[in-house]
Design a protein around this motif. Structure first.
Motif, PDB file in Angstrom:
ATOM      1  N   GLU A  10     -11.088  -0.136  -2.767  1.00 22.04           N
ATOM      2  CA  GLU A  10     -10.456  -0.347  -1.463  1.00 22.04           C
ATOM      3  C   GLU A  10     -10.814  -1.697  -0.866  1.00 22.04           C
ATOM      4  OE1 GLU A  10     -14.345   1.743  -0.840  1.00 22.04           O
ATOM      5  OE2 GLU A  10     -12.598   1.981  -2.146  1.00 22.04           O
ATOM      6  N   ALA A  45      -1.093  -2.731  -5.386  1.00 22.15           N
ATOM      7  CA  ALA A  45      -0.947  -1.423  -4.743  1.00 22.15           C
ATOM      8  C   ALA A  45      -2.098  -0.490  -5.076  1.00 22.15           C
ATOM      9  CB  ALA A  45       0.383  -0.785  -5.156  1.00 22.15           C
ATOM     10  N   GLY A  88       0.789  -1.222   0.000  1.00 24.40           N
ATOM     11  CA  GLY A  88       0.000   0.000   0.000  1.00 24.40           C
ATOM     12  C   GLY A  88       0.819   1.269   0.000  1.00 24.40           C
ATOM     13  N   LEU A 108      -8.056  -4.265  -1.188  1.00 27.11           N
ATOM     14  CA  LEU A 108      -6.805  -4.105  -0.462  1.00 27.11           C
ATOM     15  C   LEU A 108      -6.656  -5.209   0.576  1.00 27.11           C
ATOM     16  CD1 LEU A 108      -6.782  -0.242   0.087  1.00 27.11           C
ATOM     17  CD2 LEU A 108      -5.325  -1.531  -1.475  1.00 27.11           C
TER      18      LEU A 108
END
Length: 250
Positions: free
Chosen positions: A117, A112, A51, A120
């Motif tokens: 989201e 990345a 991240g 992630l």
């Protein structure tokens, strides 16, 4: 692949580049010198959370390596992979094969900057953790409603006296002073105070502290450290007139 630095030949070392859904890590080969890189390894310079990656790019270079040009050590076509991070790290790797470099760039970009989201690492990891915790709590003898944090058990572990753990030698006592969050809305319901503090004292101190955050115990060293403790609270509301609170000073 090789970790490359055009300005420092010490950093021109070979190793393996590992990429997971969470981290990008460069592991030095065992035969490479380690002493000059100790401080970088201790600072985890080559261990990057995915991240934190800001950009990943590659270039194809031909020819022999020279410090001025920053080209590969060996002759022929080489792939130069540049990883820049949001915490101002810049890592350059030299790979032999173009498909290998292209696959790495694509994987780093996908992990990345996944576009959502929810893709992630933190989100699927949290969901798996919650499922495991719910399964453990459901099968635990204490029952599914038992919290992972038990203030009675935790304070007893530190030697603080509770309703279920008697310890006359401890000057602190756990009490449910904030049951309805009327004392302090940002504190938990169970708090540790000195034994002789009354409810009236706590109310007076809460009115004298910013956001009613009265001094309360966060950690206790137990009998081995004579019950030395760390406390937390907010700033007193003394004001420009220097107001005082006798209950707070006690």
């Amino acid at each position: 692949c090789r970790l490359h630095s055009a300005n420092n030949t010490v950093c021109d070392v070979s190793g393996d580049l590992h990429l997971t859904s969470y981290r990008l890590a460069f592991v030095l080969a065992q035969e490479e010198p380690m002493e000059e890189l100790d401080w970088m390894l201790e600072a985890k310079m080559f261990d990057v959370p995915v991240g934190v990656v800001e950009d990943a790019s590659r270039q194809t270079h031909h020819g022999e390596w020279t410090p001025e040009r920053g080209l590969p050590r060996h002759g022929g076509k080489k792939q130069r992979i540049k990883i820049t991070t949001k915490d101002f790290r810049c890592l350059i790797f030299i790979a032999d094969a173009e498909p290998e470099a292209q696959a790495l760039i694509g994987a780093v970009a996908a992990l990345a900057q996944p576009g959502s989201e929810r893709r992630l690492f933190a989100f699927p990891h949290a969901e798996e953790t919650w499922v495991c915790q719910a399964s453990r709590q459901a099968s635990a003898p204490l029952g599914p409603d038992r919290s992972a944090y038990d203030p009675q058990q935790e304070c007893a572990r530190m030697g603080v006296e509770t309703d279920t753990f008697q310890n006359p030698g401890c000057p602190w006592h756990l009490r449910r002073a904030n049951a309805d969050y009327g004392l302090c809305p940002s504190y938990p319901e169970w708090l540790v105070f000195p034994r002789d503090v009354t409810s009236e004292d706590l109310r007076a101190v809460a009115n004298f502290r910013r956001r009613s955050r009265v001094p309360t115990l966060s950690w206790c060293g137990g009998p081995d450290l004579s019950y030395a403790a760390i406390w937390r609270c907010s700033q007193p509301l003394e004001g420009w007139r220097g107001s005082r609170c006798p209950e707070d000073e006690r």
